[in-house]
Design a protein around this motif. Sequence first.
Motif, short mmCIF file in Angstrom:
data_model
loop_
_atom_site.label_atom_id
_atom_site.label_comp_id
_atom_site.label_asym_id
_atom_site.label_seq_id
_atom_site.Cartn_x
_atom_site.Cartn_y
_atom_site.Cartn_z
N THR A 77 -0.30 1.25 6.65
CA THR A 77 0.32 1.30 5.22
C THR A 77 -0.01 2.45 4.54
O THR A 77 1.17 2.90 3.42
CB THR A 77 0.03 -0.17 4.65
N GLY A 78 -1.01 2.69 4.55
CA GLY A 78 -1.42 4.11 2.94
C GLY A 78 -1.47 3.62 1.67
O GLY A 78 -2.58 3.71 0.96
N ARG A 79 -1.51 2.22 1.91
CA ARG A 79 -2.56 0.83 0.52
C ARG A 79 -3.62 1.20 0.20
O ARG A 79 -4.39 1.10 1.47
CB ARG A 79 -1.97 -0.22 1.14
N ASP A 80 -3.99 1.26 -0.95
CA ASP A 80 -5.52 1.12 -1.18
C ASP A 80 -6.11 -0.23 -0.43
O ASP A 80 -5.24 -1.35 -0.66
CB ASP A 80 -6.32 1.67 -2.26
N ILE A 81 -7.50 -0.07 0.11
CA ILE A 81 -8.16 -0.59 0.34
C ILE A 81 -9.56 -0.86 -0.21
O ILE A 81 -10.03 -0.41 -0.54
CB ILE A 81 -8.83 -0.89 1.70
#
Length: 176
Positions: A77-81
């Motif tokens: 997703t490319g979202r920050d973890i």
Amino acid sequence: MKKIITLFAIVGLIVFSSCEGDEGPPGPPGLLSYVFEVNKVNFSATSNSQKYIDFDSRIYSGDVILVYRYDGADAITGRDIWTPLPESHYYDNGSLYFAFKFDFTQDNIRIFTDGFGLTVNPIPADFVVDQIFRIVIVPGDDGINTKRSVNKPDYSDYNAVIKKYNIDDSNVKKLN
């Protein structure tokens, strides 16, 4: 006797319900949740170490502090973890290698590492160099978490906390 009590009750109800007066002053603004970010935090790889971060203003005694460490971006997703603290890492035999922990006062927060045998087996650099932390301050008396609710937020999920408390994290305030 019953008629007199009923009469007093009706008169009292009319008198107290028909009172009018000037509108009072506006109340304080609603309690707000905040998100702060601390960048370029470095820890020792070979010994327990800590970083103190001062709050811009004093927090209230009932407030809840949540801390998350940036753990990269999701490959799909490319979202920050964001990983919640405390965050523990273990050896293959199940014994504790090291952990990120935190504690706080009304004036500051302390993020620290706690590990065993670090001089022999140092913490990898990607865990101790240029770390990024997000600090979420949730008011302790916000009308949400003081009521018993079946919709309790998942505090281990940064995005769920942001959504639950309607926090705009698009412009996070940097503390360093």
